[in-house]
Scaffold this active site. Structure first.
Site, PDB file in Angstrom:
ATOM      1  N   ARG A  85       0.838  -1.202   0.000  1.00 49.41           N
ATOM      2  CA  ARG A  85       0.000   0.000   0.000  1.00 49.41           C
ATOM      3  C   ARG A  85       0.874   1.252   0.000  1.00 49.41           C
ATOM      4  O   ARG A  85       0.565   2.239  -0.660  1.00 49.41           O
ATOM      5  CB  ARG A  85      -0.952  -0.012   1.192  1.00 49.41           C
ATOM      6  CG  ARG A  85      -1.988   1.101   1.130  1.00 49.41           C
ATOM      7  CD  ARG A  85      -3.065   0.943   2.162  1.00 49.41           C
ATOM      8  NE  ARG A  85      -2.537   0.998   3.520  1.00 49.41           N
ATOM      9  CZ  ARG A  85      -3.234   0.695   4.608  1.00 49.41           C
ATOM     10  NH1 ARG A  85      -4.486   0.302   4.507  1.00 49.41           N
ATOM     11  NH2 ARG A  85      -2.694   0.772   5.806  1.00 49.41           N
ATOM     12  N   LYS A 187      -2.641   6.477   1.506  1.00 51.49           N
ATOM     13  CA  LYS A 187      -2.470   6.845   2.922  1.00 51.49           C
ATOM     14  C   LYS A 187      -1.471   7.993   2.950  1.00 51.49           C
ATOM     15  O   LYS A 187      -0.259   7.800   3.123  1.00 51.49           O
ATOM     16  CB  LYS A 187      -1.990   5.627   3.713  1.00 51.49           C
ATOM     17  CG  LYS A 187      -2.265   5.769   5.203  1.00 51.49           C
ATOM     18  CD  LYS A 187      -2.226   4.424   5.878  1.00 51.49           C
ATOM     19  CE  LYS A 187      -2.299   4.539   7.384  1.00 51.49           C
ATOM     20  NZ  LYS A 187      -3.531   5.117   7.897  1.00 51.49           N
TER      21      LYS A 187
HETATM   22  N1  PLP Z   1      -9.297   4.291   6.958  1.00 51.35           N
HETATM   23  C1  PLP Z   1      -8.471   5.256   7.402  1.00 51.35           C
HETATM   24  C2  PLP Z   1      -8.801   6.664   7.067  1.00 51.35           C
HETATM   25  C3  PLP Z   1      -7.342   4.928   8.153  1.00 51.35           C
HETATM   26  O1  PLP Z   1      -6.518   5.880   8.599  1.00 51.35           O
HETATM   27  C4  PLP Z   1      -7.076   3.578   8.447  1.00 51.35           C
HETATM   28  C5  PLP Z   1      -5.873   3.198   9.187  1.00 51.35           C
HETATM   29  O2  PLP Z   1      -4.900   2.781   8.669  1.00 51.35           O
HETATM   30  C6  PLP Z   1      -7.965   2.611   7.977  1.00 51.35           C
HETATM   31  C7  PLP Z   1      -9.056   3.000   7.241  1.00 51.35           C
HETATM   32  C8  PLP Z   1      -7.749   1.164   8.269  1.00 51.35           C
HETATM   33  O3  PLP Z   1      -6.735   0.617   7.485  1.00 51.35           O
HETATM   34  P1  PLP Z   1      -5.898  -0.618   8.022  1.00 51.35           P
HETATM   35  O4  PLP Z   1      -6.868  -1.669   8.350  1.00 51.35           O
HETATM   36  O5  PLP Z   1      -5.042  -0.990   6.872  1.00 51.35           O
HETATM   37  O6  PLP Z   1      -5.142  -0.141   9.187  1.00 51.35           O
HETATM   38  C1  COI Z   2      -3.932   3.116  11.584  1.00 50.49           C
HETATM   39  O1  COI Z   2      -4.914   2.467  11.950  1.00 50.49           O
HETATM   40  O2  COI Z   2      -2.814   2.609  11.502  1.00 50.49           O
HETATM   41  C2  COI Z   2      -4.024   4.518  11.236  1.00 50.49           C
HETATM   42  O3  COI Z   2      -3.167   4.999  10.570  1.00 50.49           O
HETATM   43  C3  COI Z   2      -5.137   5.318  11.731  1.00 50.49           C
HETATM   44  C4  COI Z   2      -4.658   6.586  12.327  1.00 50.49           C
HETATM   45  C5  COI Z   2      -5.793   7.525  12.319  1.00 50.49           C
HETATM   46  C6  COI Z   2      -4.083   6.380  13.684  1.00 50.49           C
END
Ligand code: PLP
Ligand code: COI
Length: 341
Positions: A85, A187
């Protein structure tokens, strides 16, 4: 800055905050190649006042965790997915990606170096790992940088949403987080900068986070400020929004796979804010959020309560137990999900 000591922490009550740990990882891209990278005790960053990241926002980051197992070892959860990602986020912002295999290696290295700060098994806390990539090359016109730095900081964390597995209240916002052709799938820091004001208004009003709606119609659920959304329908489907402007969550991809173990049909689809009655339970999912039950969503002053404002629904609990069981190494997960440090 004062470096933290492992004895400073009351592990079950540490919250989601930054602590300056002994070691970070640092690599630089210059003259067309990445250097070897190294662990450093320096948790500050030096760059030119004209660095792209300071003006035009070339920054991409990741979030993953290191989990203490019962046998004392340490696991990462699907770190290859974070590497992939970040590669995609870097491409979207015209940044030089840090090579994916070296990304995973560097995460292991920095976790190992700070292993005394991986919280104990069963404490509810974990070591949060935050890799980030910044454009440090000098610019004054709007152009991509030609120099980059890749860093990894680590810090021990507890639950992201205050209640942890207690249901909390969420609210929609008139603000958008990301546009359909924008950077919502990446991200990158700009998405989070734009979420600070709506997030702060929601917090002042006593909500845990914002439920963003789609930027075109303001009708369909996108995601939360720091996590993806899921709902469990009364007829047993695990539904999560499909949109070109939300972050492809690794936790979401994992739960879409695990849902069928509990007889739930997984579906990525449009979810209207006016069709919440279809759900018996709802939740937030992400690395930081893990699975956090959504007790209610307030939209235009109308509050919709899901399963309960105080109790966790049975499917949410089952998904949490399975996911965290795999992350903590208590349950064997699908191939490649559990990576020993
Ligand atoms: N959506 C947002 C805006 C986030 O910051 C995160 C965190 O990483 C997620 C979703 C969840 O992604 P992940 O499950 O890869 O941590
Ligand atoms: C994560 O879940 O790793 C994120 O980056 C979310 C963040 C808002 C702390």
């Amino acid at each position: 800055m004062t470096k933290a000591k492992a004895t400073d922490f009351d592990w079950p009550n540490i919250g989601f905050n930054y602590h300056d740990l002994p070691y970070s990882f640092h690599a630089e891209f210059k003259d067309g190649h990445w250097d070897e990278g190294h662990l450093t005790e320096d948790s500050t960053i030096t760059m030119s006042e004209a660095a792209n990241v300071l003006h035009y926002g070339q920054e991409a980051f990741e979030g993953l965790k290191a989990y203490r197992r019962k046998d004392g070892g340490v696991n990462l959860f699907r770190p290859d997915m974070n590497a992939k990602r970040m590669h995609k986020s870097a491409e979207r912002l015209l940044m030089e990606p840090f090579p994916e295999d070296r990304f995973v290696q560097a995460v292991k290295e920095v976790v190992k170096a700070n292993q005394d700060f991986v919280p104990p098994y069963g404490s509810g806390a974990t070591l949060y790992v935050r890799p980030f990539l910044i454009g440090t090359g000098e610019v004054i016109g709007v152009h991509p940088a030609n120099q980059f730095q890749f860093h990894i900081l680590v810090t021990p964390v507890g639950p992201y949403y205050k209640g942890g597995m207690q249901p909390t209240a969420y609210v929609t916002s008139p603000y958008d987080r990301a546009a359909h052709g924008g950077t919502g799938q990446s991200k990158v820091s700009g998405n989070y900068a734009s979420s600070l004001l709506p997030g702060s208004i929601a917090h002042e009003e006593g909500f845990s986070d914002v439920v963003y709606l789609d930027p075109r119609l303001h009708e369909n659920i996108e995601e939360l400020g720091g996590a993806n959304f899921f709902g469990i329908t009364k007829d047993g489907k695990f539904k999560t929004p499909k949109s070109p402007s939300i972050l492809p969550s690794i936790t979401k991809k994992s739960l879409l796979k695990l849902a069928s173990d509990f007889g739930m049909e997984p579906e990525e689809t449009t979810i209207s804010i006016y069709d919440l009655d279809q759900f018996s339970e709802a939740g937030a999912m992400g690395t930081a959020a893990v699975i956090s039950p959504v007790g209610s969503i307030t939209h235009n002053g109308n509050k919709h309560v899901f399963y309960s404002e105080t109790k966790v629904g049975p499917y949410t609990q089952k998904l949490y137990d399975r996911l965290s069981g795999i992350q903590d190494g208590d349950i064997k997960g699908p191939d490649g999900w559990q990576v020993d440090v």
